[in-house]
Every structure is written in C-alpha cells, then in structure tokens.
Design an enzyme around this catalytic site. Sequence first.
Site, PDB file in Angstrom:
ATOM      1  N   HIS A 203    -120.376  17.493  32.766  1.00  0.00           N
ATOM      2  CA  HIS A 203    -119.563  16.189  32.283  1.00  0.00           C
ATOM      3  C   HIS A 203    -120.371  15.649  30.718  1.00  0.00           C
ATOM      4  O   HIS A 203    -121.713  15.432  30.732  1.00  0.00           O
ATOM      5  CB  HIS A 203    -119.637  14.368  33.242  1.00  0.00           C
ATOM      6  CG  HIS A 203    -118.209  14.924  34.155  1.00  0.00           C
ATOM      7  ND1 HIS A 203    -117.772  14.590  34.304  1.00  0.00           N
ATOM      8  CD2 HIS A 203    -118.715  15.775  35.731  1.00  0.00           C
ATOM      9  CE1 HIS A 203    -117.374  14.991  35.833  1.00  0.00           C
ATOM     10  NE2 HIS A 203    -117.565  15.683  36.231  1.00  0.00           N
TER      11      HIS A 203
ATOM     12  N   ASP B 113    -113.957  10.078  29.990  1.00  0.00           N
ATOM     13  CA  ASP B 113    -114.323  10.421  31.234  1.00  0.00           C
ATOM     14  C   ASP B 113    -115.683   9.836  31.061  1.00  0.00           C
ATOM     15  O   ASP B 113    -116.755   9.954  30.312  1.00  0.00           O
ATOM     16  CB  ASP B 113    -114.832  11.894  31.350  1.00  0.00           C
ATOM     17  CG  ASP B 113    -116.314  12.023  32.640  1.00  0.00           C
ATOM     18  OD1 ASP B 113    -116.228  11.724  32.889  1.00  0.00           O
ATOM     19  OD2 ASP B 113    -115.937  13.330  32.348  1.00  0.00           O
TER      20      ASP B 113
END
Lengths: 561, 561
Positions: free
Chosen positions: B377, B205
């Site tokens: 994130h 990610d």
Amino acid sequence: MSHPHPELGPPPPLPENGLRIVALGGLGEIGRNMAVFEYDGRLLVVDCGVLFPEPDQPGVDLILPDFDYIRGRLDDIEALVLTHAHEDHIGAVPYLLRERRDIPLVGSRLTLGLIESKLNEHRIQPVKVEVIEGERRSFGPFECEFVSVNHSIPDALAVAVRTPAGLVLHTGDFKMDQLPLDGRLTDLGAFARLGGEGVDLLMSDSTNSEVPGFVTSEREIAPVIDGVFRGASKRIIVASFASHIHRVQQIMDAAEKHGRKVALIGRSMVRNMGVARELGYLKVPAGLLVDSREIEEWPPEDVVLICTGSQGEPMAALSRMANRDHPIRIAEGDTVLLASSLVPGNETAVSKVINGLNRWGARVIHKGNARVHVSGHAAAGELLYVLNLTKPSNFMPVHGEWRHLRAHAQLAELTGVPRENIVIAEDGVVVDLVDGQARITGAVPCGYVFVDGTSVGDITDVALKDRRILGDEGFISIVVVVDSTTGKLTGGPEITARGSGIDPDAFDAVVPQIEAALQEVAASGVADEMQIRRTIRRTVGRWVSDTYRRRPMIIPVVVEV
Amino acid sequence: MSHPHPELGPPPPLPENGLRIVALGGLGEIGRNMAVFEYDGRLLVVDCGVLFPEPDQPGVDLILPDFDYIRGRLDDIEALVLTHAHEDHIGAVPYLLRERRDIPLVGSRLTLGLIESKLNEHRIQPVKVEVIEGERRSFGPFECEFVSVNHSIPDALAVAVRTPAGLVLHTGDFKMDQLPLDGRLTDLGAFARLGGEGVDLLMSDSTNSEVPGFVTSEREIAPVIDGVFRGASKRIIVASFASHIHRVQQIMDAAEKHGRKVALIGRSMVRNMGVARELGYLKVPAGLLVDSREIEEWPPEDVVLICTGSQGEPMAALSRMANRDHPIRIAEGDTVLLASSLVPGNETAVSKVINGLNRWGARVIHKGNARVHVSGHAAAGELLYVLNLTKPSNFMPVHGEWRHLRAHAQLAELTGVPRENIVIAEDGVVVDLVDGQARITGAVPCGYVFVDGTSVGDITDVALKDRRILGDEGFISIVVVVDSTTGKLTGGPEITARGSGIDPDAFDAVVPQIEAALQEVAASGVADEMQIRRTIRRTVGRWVSDTYRRRPMIIPVVVEV
C-alpha cells in the site's frame, strides 16, 4: 551450545565447589524474572517479578514465578536482590513474602522505596537492606557487588555474585544511554574491571538483542515533547508507565515551560510519583500539580493529564477515555501522547485505543509517528560492548523470549565466547557452574502460577483449556432427572446453552434423539450415571458437529431424586 | 470535515441527480471492503471481501459485510466490480452469490481467474465480465473506466465511475512501485487525465496513510532473498501470503539460481499458484517443482518449501512446524523466511511462531531483522501524489481504521481539498454526492455478520458477549428439581462448574445457603420458576464474589418433574 531438552530429568547433587542457577521465570518469556543461586546449601534470589497474561490465558490477572522449587527451603534464602523496581522484577515479591515475611530485600534506595509502598498496601513491612553502586556486601556465602546501570527507571543495579565457584555477573535490565537525564551511566569501567578479574559467567539482558545498533538517548525526546506542546491547542493527555520517572519529569518540565498545570491520574501513578518525589528522584515545580478532580475547572489549553493505560489495558483511564467511559471526555483538538514502548502482545489493544481516540477527534502521537519514546534495553550494538568488556568464560542470555535468547547467544559467539560455553536455558532448567564450566545438568518442574481475583494457583491449565473452549464455542448443558430407586428417567432432558450460537428452538430436534439413546441404554441394563452421561455427550456432540460443524463443550448433568 | 454521528438517522430520499455511496465494510477496519453506489435506483457494488476476527470475537471464522442494506434490492445490482483478488476484497463473493447467483463479476483476468477457482470449490459458476486497464464499460447508468494500479498481487485495477452526478475515482488498493517486477505501473497519467476532466470525489486507499515517505520497490528484495539463499546450509522454508504471486516468483527464481527444488504447501497456495501459472502470471522453470510429499527424499540443502501461515494462523503449516505438530520437522540449521507484512492484530501469534521455530534451532528471517517484504500500500508521500494529480473536489478516505482515515483526511487537507469537502465515513454511513458536493446524509444499520462453522449470521453479539464471559471466568450451573404439582424442591442443588478455577469441593459451602434461600422463597409463597432462578443466581453470585472476587456466569436450571 547447550540446549534444554524435553527429556531433562532432575539434576544430580550439586558438587561441593559448584554454583547452581535456576531461573523460575524470565527465560523464554519477557516477564516474571526470578533467578535462584545456590551455593553450599544456601540460596540467593535475584528479582521476583510478574508476567502479564496473553490472550490465550483468559481471565488471568497475573502470572507468578513457580515457587515450588524453593518452597521447602525458604529458610535457606539469604537475601532477595531486586535489581530495579519494574513490575516484571518486583511484582511477585508480595506473594513470596506471604510465604516467608522476613526475607531481606536488597536494593537501591528508589527500588526499596517503591517496593515498600507497594508492600504497605499488602500490609507487609519488609526487612530492607539498602545498597548503593560500588558497594560490596555478603549474604551468607554470596559476596555481592553492585554496579550502576542505566534503565527506564532510575537507580537500577547490576549485581556481581562471587562465591568460591567463581564470579557471576547478572546485568539486570540495562541500557547504555551516554547522556542520561540524571547523569547516572551504566558503569562500563566496573564491567571492564570485573572482566579483568575474570567473569566466569555473564547473565545479560536479551530484550533488544534482535534490534541492531544503538538506543537513542532519552535526552533526544525533549525537543519532540516540546514540539507536541507547542502544537497543542487544547488539552494534552500523556500516557506513560507508572514507573517511568524520567519521562514524567520531562512532561512536567515541558508543562512548566508552556504554562500548563499537571494532574496525575491513576493509583499507581500517584503512588509511585509520590515516592519518587519524596526520595528526591522527581522534582516537581511549585504550584504545578493540581488535583485530578479539579481538572475540569481549568481551560483545556492550560492543562496536562498524565495517566496510565499506554498498553491499552481495558480498565485504565486511557482506554476508558477512548470508549467515552470516563469523566474526561476527549474532544476535537485534544492531543494524546503515548509516551511508552509497546509491550509485545499489546499491539491490538493499543491500536484499538488509538482508533477510539481518533474517532472522538484527538490527535494521537505515538512511537509509530514520532520519536516520543526510547527503549529501556540495550540493543545489539550495545550488548556487544558488554560482552567485549566483561570477556566472560561462559555466557547465559536472560530476560527474553526464545528469539531474543538465541540472538543474544549469537552475539556472544561473535565476540569469541566458545560455542560450548554458551548456555541457552528455559525456566526450570538447572545450570551448574563447576570448575569454571557452565552446563545444563537437569530441570526442575516450573509451571505458570496464575493469579485470578484473590486466589493464587487455583487456576490450572485444565481450567484455562476449559475457558478457551468455552470462549471459542460456548457450551450446551443437558439435565436429566433419574429416580434413584428405579433408575428410571423422570425428568428432562432440559437443555441450556450459552455462547453456542445455536437457536434454542433448534434443540427440539435433538431431544427425541437423546430420549431414544437413553431408552436403548436403559434396555441394555447398564444405565449407571456414567453411562447416561456418556450417551448424552455422544448423542448431542454428534448432532452439533453434523448440523453446525461446531464443537461446544457438552455437559450432561444427571440429578437423582 | 463531515463526521458520522451516533444519532444519524435514515437518509432522506436520494435526489434525482444524486449519487449515493454506502460502504458496508472497510471503513473503520482493515477488511471486508464493500462499497455500494446507487444512481437512479440502480446499484453498482465495488468489492465484497471478508474481515478476519480479532481476539475479542472468539470462535468466529470470518466476518462478512452486512448485506441487509441491499438484500431486498439484489435485482437492482448491475455489476460487482472486483478491484483485485485479495481476500479482503473477494472473500465474501461466495456468500453474496448464494443470495443471487447471476450478479456479473467484473475484473481483470487474474482477479476473475482466482475468484472463479474459489467459487468452483463452492460449486458456483459465476457470470464473468473481463476488463482490462484503459477500458470503458457501462453497467446500467454507471460508466466505468478501469485504470492500472500496482499492488502486492498482479493485475489490480482502480475504477472511475461516471454518472450524471459526477466522476468518482475509487483507487482500490494500490502502491506506486516505480520499478515493479512485471513492469505494470500505477497509471499516474490516467489519474492526471481524470484530474483534468474533474474528479468530483476521490475514494483512496488509507492503509499506510500514517506511514511517512515512500514504499521500497519489490525489486530491492531480490538481493536480500539471494543473501538468505547463499547463507542457508540446510532446508529453506518460506512463508508468504497465498496470493503474493510476485514474491513466490522471486523465491522460485532464487531457488533455480541456487539449484534447489521447490515444493508448495497448503491448499490455497497450490490452488492460486496453479491459476497464476495457467494464466501466465507465474513462470515456473521446468523441473523446479516437486511434490510436497516427496520433499523428505531430497537432501535439506537442495529444497525450498513455500507455505502459508505467515500471520501465525494456528492451523497453518508454519505454526504446526513451530509446535512440532507437522511432518516437516524443523532442525538446527534450517532457515525460515517470513516474507510477508504483519497484519495488525497478529503480532502475538507471529511472535509465538518465531519463538517456536527458534526453539528447534531454525534461523528465522522476518521483517524485523531483514528487508524481506515491502508493503503493498502506498505510504503518505505517495498518497500526496495521487491527491495532487487528481485534484478532487471532494475526498473520502477508504480502506482503513479510524487512525488511517483521519491521517489520510489530513493529507487531503494539506493538498488543498477544502475541509468541508472531506468526508470521513464509517460502515453504514450514507454519503450523497449532489450538485458536486459530498455530504453525510444519514446511516443505515450495518453490523458484523459472523461466519462460524457452516452458519452465517447465527452468532450474535449476545453470543459473543457470552463467550467472552465464559472464556474469562467460566460458569457455574446449579440444577434443582421441583415437583410440578406441589411446587416443592425434590432434587438438587446439583452444582457443575467449568473454567471457574474453583475447587469442586468448595461448592459444599454454598449448598446450605442455596437451600436456606429457597426455603425462604417457598415460605413467602411466590416460588415460581423465575423467582427460584433469581434466588439461586443472587445467592451463588454473592458467594463467589465475596469468596473469590470473581464473576463467572451463573446458570440456574429448574427441572420440573
């Protein structure tokens, strides 16, 4: 706290001893700053800037303040004071001077130099009144005192306006850099002196009122720039506002130190830096500048390009480089420095440019990953100093969107300005200062004036609404030909569509429906043009909505032969 | 470092021992994540999400991954692994299942619960394979091991895919909150174990790869929320993503503590929280919830509304409240809490909402003025942990725009992944893992698939380009009627325009020019329909450009009678 109200009507006549202030732009938006002061039938205007359009104002180049309020009284204007030379403060001057050429422009040397070179491009030779900080000068009943303030362009001024109604201090745009590159500080001593005299109304820059604390000094950027230069192995490309003379100076200093040549790219960059150099605000080391057309002749490690486009403007050099649509081709190892703040509304455009530059291999340095820019506007901590030093009886936040105006009003309340003496106004709202009390007394019409191509004000809200519908859904046009003597349908329906996303062949399905509907109308004997158009619109609209769940613009055209 | 290249052609056949990976979305953009793994002719798909359109994609509701690459091979799909239930990972599942209903959906309990309730609205009953962290399960030649990761929605999973070609670890979306509200950590032990076994390719990610340091724990938001509740004297309105179960839990806990009732507003909010509650992921104190229709019956100081619209979506409850276009009327003293991150591209819309709420007197608390949200994130500091623990031989950044992919690639290089083993790919780029080396071997067509109204894929780039022109400049349509036997002009020109900003009366000036040009064409004897259209377009185009410096779309229509 006074608030504008949708039902505000025209203001009552201004009492003899009253001062009236009407902002024609800059309240409820960041841009097109313009405030009109009125005393005893005479007018003083402070700033005359442009606003840049947002995505829901498609195809618009610029937005001007609405001059309607003063259009019938242009001869009453004593002077137009320009606090500094940013576009949101001077950009609409050419448009105002088109209506009356000899309005005296009052400002500092640099401000007048930059507006003059801009006006010359419009073939206008302005009447200039150069002033300097500390100076007092009267324009009709308005005695103006100019105060040095520090901003992201040199030579900015605040203005204190004295009339028998009281003393109003308008800060213009300012910050409070305590170690400015040119040593020119925001004159807190003058603010304190005015506070001692008694500020009846403070109008102060609200841009960063939501930002806590203090703005870093411009000086602290130099080591960051130096680090960028040290780490760059190929070309360095710096994007900056075309008016940020100090930033350009810093880049030039770094270039000289690191043995690189500099090329300026972009008309406004070249023009403004020419003026700044001529007036002594920019020092260009001998032999540093090279012509941008010769830049390809130098090895990449020996050059710096300074260009515009830091806001992601699609036609500017930087966007075109990101799209490989510019003679300068970004290559692996190039360094791009976005040395500017991000104007709200431009985030997506700037991110697109950063992605494009990354794609071609450039290292992109921006405010998100390095301290390469500091704001030009005082933050909340600094705004408190100004409030405490000037101790205003009344306060009116200016230069901001609603969120900024309200946050600034809260700061004023915290410093002790009575709640009932804080005025939050919008464009067109009339604020009267009478007997030491500022109050909202009414509102005058104040709309957006759009510049598109060569025309000013032709684009209306209706046209913009049409553009939004066309842009979202496209249109379907249905032409029928009618015999003007018999009223009978002799041609069509001919269907044209653009942007609707509907396969042209699909329209075959609706043609019989249109024909049937028109026959029905004809049979009823009321087949005038209006009725035909209405029938077509309804038939096609229903078909599109049922079949596709869409709402394109539907345009029936009836041609008589 | 491998780069996609505009001249990339179709890939060569995949060697027998090779694993092929093609992202059909999610690389070069944040959204529509979808990766297709191929081994020995069989396919495994990871995620199938949507992308939300940008301002230059007007009128588009959603953007899907391009299924073209797999459309002819739907029967080869062994399974669709869903890492978690965010829209950018599951939003396109209904559209894929329309093409083949019985693709097994593999995911955690909550992920499957949320996608199932969404699919039920589309009248689809999916085939579900529920898995749990630590579990290993084979789908054809793909042995999948699921690893617990922590994200802004509970029950997210990373997936390690083993084939004879090697071990690929796909992190899905994750962060590394060390004190998560539900105690479910990102399983760094499993990452370390996989690293010991040998990760041949890490796909990780990249969303926050540009953000230095570490993400604050969700736990640290609680005192901030508590402070907001303590300081609120009237109604509290919280806007959040409809899937952020932990945030909603925190709001509910605060509401209970402060003796306020809670109403959920918005269909997706009600649906998702229903599922979360039923599956035990959301604990709702007894008597806390009230129906949103009854909310007006409670005193403002006793209620909290939780709604969607934190991204400024114009049709969501929050935008409508800001525009006074909602039954809930914002009043002086109300507190609005935007408890969400700001998705890039939405800045302007959100700022508009904040300004609107401010205008009506609300106090607005958002990430710009309080720590009311933390990202879902991992930031750069945390991404380094994952790189160091998994020690991948090859690295491919995923889930990011170009800037994010490139920044993540640089982090990988810093941790010692050899430069030549780092693959930056775009959507449609073919990455083959053969003999332990990942390489770009080609590209397959991969475009945007637009959903508009009920249609999928009808809107083309041409239609969007038309919409952009129409939205910026409007159009002028010119109808002429021609006798089909004689070829003579018998009606028109009839001019219709919308969004052009040109006064309809002004067209009188161009009519004689059109007539003259058409006469000239007729005299030359080549007056076919195409020639007539071309003549009209050229004449009107030149007139508009010369007179107004504008470029509206010009649409000549010839009707034969």
